[in-house]
Design a protein around this motif. Structure first.
Motif, PDB file in Angstrom:
ATOM      1  N   ILE A 116       0.489   7.835   8.643  1.00 56.65           N
ATOM      2  CA  ILE A 116      -0.293   8.944   9.191  1.00 56.65           C
ATOM      3  C   ILE A 116      -0.948   8.479  10.491  1.00 56.65           C
ATOM      4  O   ILE A 116      -1.864   7.652  10.451  1.00 56.65           O
ATOM      5  N   PRO A 117      -0.502   8.967  11.651  1.00 51.79           N
ATOM      6  CA  PRO A 117      -1.243   8.692  12.891  1.00 51.79           C
ATOM      7  C   PRO A 117      -2.564   9.456  12.848  1.00 51.79           C
ATOM      8  O   PRO A 117      -2.575  10.683  12.774  1.00 51.79           O
ATOM      9  N   GLY A 118      -3.658   8.767  12.871  1.00 48.95           N
ATOM     10  CA  GLY A 118      -4.951   9.402  12.690  1.00 48.95           C
ATOM     11  C   GLY A 118      -5.332  10.328  13.827  1.00 48.95           C
ATOM     12  O   GLY A 118      -5.010  10.081  14.989  1.00 48.95           O
ATOM     13  N   VAL A 168       0.838  -1.198   0.000  1.00 45.12           N
ATOM     14  CA  VAL A 168       0.000   0.000   0.000  1.00 45.12           C
ATOM     15  C   VAL A 168       0.875   1.251   0.000  1.00 45.12           C
ATOM     16  O   VAL A 168       2.049   1.211   0.370  1.00 45.12           O
ATOM     17  N   ASP A 169       0.284   2.359  -0.432  1.00 50.42           N
ATOM     18  CA  ASP A 169       1.029   3.618  -0.472  1.00 50.42           C
ATOM     19  C   ASP A 169       1.103   4.288   0.894  1.00 50.42           C
ATOM     20  O   ASP A 169       2.155   4.793   1.291  1.00 50.42           O
ATOM     21  N   THR A 170      -0.039   4.300   1.600  1.00 55.58           N
ATOM     22  CA  THR A 170      -0.133   5.056   2.851  1.00 55.58           C
ATOM     23  C   THR A 170      -0.796   4.210   3.922  1.00 55.58           C
ATOM     24  O   THR A 170      -1.839   3.586   3.679  1.00 55.58           O
ATOM     25  N   LEU A 171      -0.210   4.213   5.106  1.00 58.56           N
ATOM     26  CA  LEU A 171      -0.754   3.522   6.272  1.00 58.56           C
ATOM     27  C   LEU A 171      -1.322   4.560   7.227  1.00 58.56           C
ATOM     28  O   LEU A 171      -0.596   5.460   7.672  1.00 58.56           O
ATOM     29  N   VAL A 172      -2.610   4.450   7.527  1.00 55.98           N
ATOM     30  CA  VAL A 172      -3.286   5.372   8.437  1.00 55.98           C
ATOM     31  C   VAL A 172      -3.606   4.614   9.722  1.00 55.98           C
ATOM     32  O   VAL A 172      -4.259   3.563   9.685  1.00 55.98           O
ATOM     33  N   LEU A 173      -3.153   5.135  10.853  1.00 59.74           N
ATOM     34  CA  LEU A 173      -3.395   4.480  12.137  1.00 59.74           C
ATOM     35  C   LEU A 173      -4.685   4.999  12.746  1.00 59.74           C
ATOM     36  O   LEU A 173      -4.893   6.210  12.861  1.00 59.74           O
TER      37      LEU A 173
END
Length: 374
Positions: free
Chosen positions: A361-363, A327-332
């Motif tokens: 990205i820490p959500g 994946v391109d981006t990991l969002v927490l």
């Protein structure tokens, strides 16, 4: 068909125009202070986007974050994924319109994921708000069917069973019982305000597993399998897969494929290959996260600690999951502990990035992430 209920804005315009024209000075200092907005709204991004309505794990209410809920906005349609505490309030603060709500998807039926589910209809489909916004068209709701069995108790004891005649209701019965529980309020509003019957605005769809998965409420709850289609409205195609959330069955991860990009929501799960299968090649992976070391050091009761370790993914494990999926981006999200004083955003990002070559990205509550900016 009854006339649309008069909104509070129209009522104020009709009965208090002179007072409103005088501004807050005409109201008096005490009333003027009370009229100040309680919370600022965010300016919505243009175009397709992910909105993190709430990012806290639960069920305990946390002052620092709202309950787990997300929204995907695509071509004028809004899809809500899980409905944790304050989801309806956050939905409005995010600048989203109830009239644009197309579908709701529930990953599983734990309380922290459904606390605000019926509020979308109980509160958002009865009387229009001050912006003349309310749900007027049927909303499709997708989620688990009945589990079919309860897991054994952690200590092998014999705990009480709530509603022993129906101890494992699925989405349809959950919805029906909530409609019944608020019948008096609803019936009165139907008679004196002409609101819509909520039963005409909710279309429930209990997700059916493909044959041959071998899944069972007493295990295995999430055997290896391929993703399967849940819905396709021409704008978004939704596929699902079972994930391992300890004793909870069924528990799903969802993938949303659009012309603008793809977003995967892990739901609640331990590290699991099914998430990798579902998320392969996606633009965004929204994955739950916990800090196992924090809970080990916190001295939790054995049952609670066991639940955390057997049901959730440690922050050190999510980076490799995202890397394997490409994946391109990991969002927490579904962050535990939720309090930033316990674990900072910088720390979440640093630890989740290990083993992952993409963006982390820490959500944060009400954060917006453009699908076009991938």
């Amino acid at each position: 068909m009854p006339e649309q209920p008069v909104s509070r804005r129209r009522l104020l315009a009709a009965t208090g125009a002179a007072t409103l024209a005088g501004g807050t000075a005409a109201l008096g200092p005490a009333t003027a202070a009370a009229a100040a907005p309680a919370a600022p709204r965010i300016r919505p991004l243009d175009g397709p986007r992910l909105v993190l309505l709430g990012t806290a794990a639960g069920p305990p209410p946390e002052a620092s974050r709202r309950g787990i809920a997300s929204a995907l906005v695509v071509d004028g349609r809004t899809y809500v994924i899980d409905c944790g505490r304050s989801a309806v309030t956050q939905y409005g603060l995010a600048g989203l319109k109830l009239a644009g709500l197309t579908s709701i998807f529930l990953t599983h039926l734990h309380a922290d994921h459904i606390a605000d589910y019926y509020n979308f209809f109980l509160l958002g489909a009865q009387l229009s708000n001050d912006e003349d916004d309310l749900i007027t068209e049927p909303v499709d709701v997708y989620g688990p069917g009945p589990a079919g069995a309860l897991p054994p108790a952690f200590d092998h004891g014999d705990p009480p069973v709530v509603a022993p005649h129906h101890p494992t209701p699925g989405l349809k019965q959950l919805t029906e019982k909530q409609i019944e529980a608020f019948a008096y309020s609803t019936n009165v509003f139907i008679r004196d305000s002409g609101i819509a019957d909520p039963r005409t605005l909710i279309r429930t769809h209990e997700i059916e597993l493909p044959e041959g998965t071998g899944a069972h409420p007493l295990g295995p709850t999430a055997p290896p399998m391929e993703p399967f289609e849940v819905a396709d409205d021409g704008t978004v195609r939704v596929t699902a897969i079972l994930v391992d959330h300890g004793p909870v069955f069924p528990s799903y991860a969802f993938r949303f494929d659009t012309a603008h990009g793809s977003v995967v929501f892990s739901g609640d799960t331990v590290k699991h290959d099914n998430v990798v299968r579902l998320a392969r090649g996606a633009d965004l992976l929204v994955h739950e996260v916990m800090d196992a070391d924090f809970y080990r050091a916190a001295g939790l009761p054995p049952a609670y600690l066991d639940h955390m370790l057997q049901s959730h993914t440690d922050v050190t494990e999510v980076g490799p999951i995202a890397e394997r999926a490409g994946v391109d981006t990991l969002v927490l999200s579904h962050i535990c502990p939720a309090d930033p004083m316990a674990v900072s955003s910088a720390e979440w990002r640093h630890r989740a990035a290990k083993g992952f070559s993409g963006r982390v990205i820490p959500g944060e509550d009400l954060q917006q992430i453009s699908l076009r900016g991938r």
